[in-house]
Scaffold this motif. Structure first.
Motif, PDB file in Angstrom:
ATOM      1  N   LEU A  20      44.903  66.267  36.936  1.00  0.00           N
ATOM      2  CA  LEU A  20      44.678  65.581  35.658  1.00  0.00           C
ATOM      3  C   LEU A  20      43.276  64.993  35.576  1.00  0.00           C
ATOM      4  N   LEU A  21      42.764  64.528  36.699  1.00  0.00           N
ATOM      5  CA  LEU A  21      41.409  63.982  36.713  1.00  0.00           C
ATOM      6  C   LEU A  21      40.380  65.079  36.435  1.00  0.00           C
ATOM      7  N   VAL A  22      40.579  66.247  37.061  1.00  0.00           N
ATOM      8  CA  VAL A  22      39.674  67.375  36.813  1.00  0.00           C
ATOM      9  C   VAL A  22      39.753  67.803  35.345  1.00  0.00           C
ATOM     10  N   ALA A  23      40.983  67.862  34.802  1.00  0.00           N
ATOM     11  CA  ALA A  23      41.163  68.234  33.395  1.00  0.00           C
ATOM     12  C   ALA A  23      40.474  67.230  32.479  1.00  0.00           C
ATOM     13  N   LEU A  24      40.607  65.954  32.795  1.00  0.00           N
ATOM     14  CA  LEU A  24      39.965  64.905  31.993  1.00  0.00           C
ATOM     15  C   LEU A  24      38.455  65.107  31.961  1.00  0.00           C
ATOM     16  N   CYS A  25      37.859  65.331  33.125  1.00  0.00           N
ATOM     17  CA  CYS A  25      36.403  65.527  33.185  1.00  0.00           C
ATOM     18  C   CYS A  25      35.985  66.779  32.412  1.00  0.00           C
ATOM     19  N   ALA A  26      36.783  67.854  32.549  1.00  0.00           N
ATOM     20  CA  ALA A  26      36.452  69.099  31.859  1.00  0.00           C
ATOM     21  C   ALA A  26      36.525  68.925  30.344  1.00  0.00           C
ATOM     22  N   MET A 230      44.647  62.431  26.187  1.00  0.00           N
ATOM     23  CA  MET A 230      46.006  62.726  26.652  1.00  0.00           C
ATOM     24  C   MET A 230      46.055  62.909  28.165  1.00  0.00           C
ATOM     25  N   SER A 231      45.021  63.530  28.708  1.00  0.00           N
ATOM     26  CA  SER A 231      44.956  63.692  30.162  1.00  0.00           C
ATOM     27  C   SER A 231      44.843  62.338  30.852  1.00  0.00           C
ATOM     28  N   ALA A 232      44.052  61.446  30.258  1.00  0.00           N
ATOM     29  CA  ALA A 232      43.905  60.105  30.836  1.00  0.00           C
ATOM     30  C   ALA A 232      45.233  59.352  30.802  1.00  0.00           C
ATOM     31  N   MET A 233      45.942  59.450  29.671  1.00  0.00           N
ATOM     32  CA  MET A 233      47.235  58.759  29.574  1.00  0.00           C
ATOM     33  C   MET A 233      48.248  59.346  30.548  1.00  0.00           C
ATOM     34  N   ALA A 234      48.217  60.679  30.700  1.00  0.00           N
ATOM     35  CA  ALA A 234      49.135  61.318  31.647  1.00  0.00           C
ATOM     36  C   ALA A 234      48.806  60.902  33.076  1.00  0.00           C
ATOM     37  N   LEU A 235      47.520  60.781  33.385  1.00  0.00           N
ATOM     38  CA  LEU A 235      47.105  60.350  34.719  1.00  0.00           C
ATOM     39  C   LEU A 235      47.619  58.946  35.020  1.00  0.00           C
TER      40      LEU A 235
END
Length: 246
Positions: A20-26, A230-235
């Motif tokens: 999720l962290l990688v997805a957030l950055c991407a 959304m990625s941040a909230m999921a993380l």
């Protein structure tokens, strides 16, 4: 002996959190890239608008038309004078606001002997090459229009068929080769205004150049930023859930 803190750390979803962290950055990077693209596109549109409404200049020489700065010459407003070579007229398939038909392509020869293809304008479907050639005015002609790059090969859907004299793009070199007129400028002019002797009957309709640049970068950027959120909230959720279940 393992402590309660050790057990909590062991149960945290490290793999999912890393994903999720990688997805957030991407997603953030993609959003920023789209914002940069949006600014670039707006600057391009502004430059083209300035060119289209500027005073006409002479058609640049061939070296400039094929050099590194050739892209900056697209939609340049130019003026050219000479005589048309009506016998070399060609018809290129076109779809415009007036319907389907053809662009009437006729080369003009300047007093210096330079040849430049002119898109004189639109004629409706059913027009023959002979009919289009008959619309060519005699004598000196002055054309004001927009400079466009050659379109080699054909359209996205269909390739040019020089042997059958069927054209789906304005490939100036191939047109010149088939017509046997010798060297031509590596670009053509979309006519806006044609000053010439009057010709009775059918006349090509000039000034139909489509100037359109897709500008959806803002919506794309908002989409990427929303996915980042959304990625941040999921993380945060999976990390806290790891604490709760520890």
């Amino acid at each position: 002996m393992r402590t309660e803190t050790d057990r909590t750390e062991a149960r945290r979803p490290w793999g999912l959190a890393a994903f999720l962290l990688v997805a957030l950055c991407a997603f953030v990077a993609l959003g920023v890239w789209q914002v940069q693209r949006m600014h670039w596109k707006h600057a391009l549109i502004a430059r083209v608008e300035a060119r289209v409404h500027a005073a006409p200049v002479a058609v640049p020489d061939d070296a400039k038309l094929t050099g590194e700065g050739a892209r900056d010459l697209d939609y340049l407003r130019v003026g050219i004078a000479g005589t048309y070579e009506g016998r070399a007229t060609a018809l290129v398939r076109a779809a415009t606001e007036l319907g389907t038909g053809y662009w009437t392509m006729t080369p003009i020869r300047t007093a210096e002997g330079r040849q430049v293809w002119i898109n004189r304008g639109f004629v409706p479907a059913g027009t023959t090459r002979e009919q289009a050639a008959a619309t060519t005015p005699a004598g000196e002609v002055e054309v004001t229009g927009l400079l466009r790059p050659t379109e080699p090969g054909g359209s996205i859907l269909q390739s040019n068929q020089p042997g059958a004299d069927r054209w789906y793009s304005r490939d100036v070199k191939a047109l010149a080769t088939v017509r046997g007129i010798g060297p031509v400028a590596p670009a053509f002019v979309d006519a806006q205004v044609e000053k010439a002797a009057a010709v009775q009957g059918l006349r090509p309709v000039p000034g139909l150049t489509q100037i359109h640049f897709p500008d959806s970068h803002l919506s794309y950027a908002l989409t990427w930023f929303a996915m980042a959120a959304m990625s941040a909230m999921a993380l945060i959720f999976v990390w806290r859930r790891g604490q709760w279940t520890a």
